[in-house]
Design an enzyme around this catalytic site. Structure first.
Site, PDB file in Angstrom:
ATOM      1  N   ARG A 176       0.701  -1.140  -0.025  1.00 24.95           N
ATOM      2  CA  ARG A 176       0.040   0.040  -0.199  1.00 24.95           C
ATOM      3  C   ARG A 176       1.022   1.199   0.064  1.00 24.95           C
ATOM      4  NH1 ARG A 176      -4.529  -0.302   4.452  1.00 24.95           N
ATOM      5  NH2 ARG A 176      -5.523   1.548   3.475  1.00 24.95           N
ATOM      6  N   CYS A 235      -1.679   5.674   9.601  1.00 22.72           N
ATOM      7  CA  CYS A 235      -1.971   4.452   8.692  1.00 22.72           C
ATOM      8  C   CYS A 235      -3.077   4.958   7.737  1.00 22.72           C
ATOM      9  CB  CYS A 235      -2.679   3.534   9.685  1.00 22.72           C
ATOM     10  SG  CYS A 235      -4.152   4.064  10.594  1.00 22.72           S
TER      11      CYS A 235
END
Length: 285
Positions: A176, A235
């Site tokens: 990611r 995050c």
């Protein structure tokens, strides 16, 4: 009080000396709680730990709730500022357990710990698992002295990512971060200048956190000369980052901030985005 507690230590506590919270989070977590939880645990959902939003570009997918709403939740759970709170989930604290821990610490609550290893470790240690639904002790009014502290807004993150004396840590999985995949947000990639330290590197054998000494050594290598209080952690939406904030606290590296909006906010603001292939930089951003 260390932020983590072992199942063996929990087993030895007087059950009337603490409040136990099952914070398994979202989806069908309420159903899983009803199918079996540690005896005495009260259920808290991730939706209780975030405000509802139709615009993730402001605050991300899981922005913090109004502090008075959070205080009201604590009161309904029978939690007072003096209550010893122990919280667990079934994701080794990678989801709402660490978020709940961080939120309590953020409003000044000192006596809160996360069960190291979560539900599975509790079962392995022989703690009683039940389907009985516990009722909280008498509701009270939780007095918060201030709002959520230890947060960083997007402008501070922008500046920190460009400052060699500061550091922005992205705890998402490396694919990611590199922009190879993005299962939840609109654009793949990362904040330019942010370093990638996936949250699962905090974990050792048996789905438990590494020792404080090992965590301190690992993050010492990452930080270099950067002081912990100059670190911002994020995050995807400000939940999993709390897992790393807990790890830092366990290691004695205190003072790092949470960027609550995280990638879900940054990636929706037409700001520069970095991938393994370079930086996508909108004009004048």
């Amino acid at each position: 009080m260390k932020p983590l507690i072992e199942a063996t230590a929990l087993k030895q506590l007087d059950p009337y000396s603490f409040t136990l919270i099952d914070a398994r989070g979202f989806g069908n977590s309420r159903e899983r709680y009803e199918q079996g939880h540690i005896e005495g645990a009260l259920y808290v959902d991730l939706e209780d730990l975030a405000s509802h939003t139709d615009n993730a570009a402001v605050g991300g997918r899981h922005p913090l709730p109004d502090v008075d709403r959070f205080a009201n939740l604590l009161g309904k759970l029978g939690i007072t500022p003096d209550t010893h709170v122990i919280v667990y989930d079934d994701k080794v604290a990678a989801n709402p357990a660490a978020r709940f821990w961080w939120m309590l610490r953020s409003v000044g609550h000192e006596k809160v710990q996360v069960l190291n290893g979560g539900l599975q470790v509790a079962q392995d240690a022989g703690l009683n698992i039940t389907t009985d639904i516990s009722a909280p002790s008498e509701a009270t009014q939780y007095q918060v002295k201030h709002g959520f502290s230890g947060t960083a807004e997007i402008e501070e993150v922008k500046a920190a990512a460009k400052d060699s004396s500061r550091m922005v840590i992205d705890v998402r999985e490396t694919p990611r971060y590199l922009g190879q995949t993005e299962p939840l947000d609109l654009i793949a990639g990362h904040i330019p200048g942010a370093v990638n330290v996936p949250y699962n590197t905090n974990m050792g054998e048996g789905n438990r956190y590494l020792s404080p000494e090992q965590l301190k050594a690992n993050y010492g290598k990452v930080f270099g000369d950067v002081k912990p209080e100059q670190v911002i952690v994020h995050c995807g939406s400000g939940v999993t980052a709390c897992h790393t904030l807990l790890a830092l606290e366990q290691a004695g590296l205190t003072g790092a901030k949470l960027y609550v909006g995280s990638w879900s906010e940054w990636s929706r603001r037409d700001l520069p985005i970095a991938t393994e292939n370079g930086i996508i930089a909108p004009e004048n951003k």
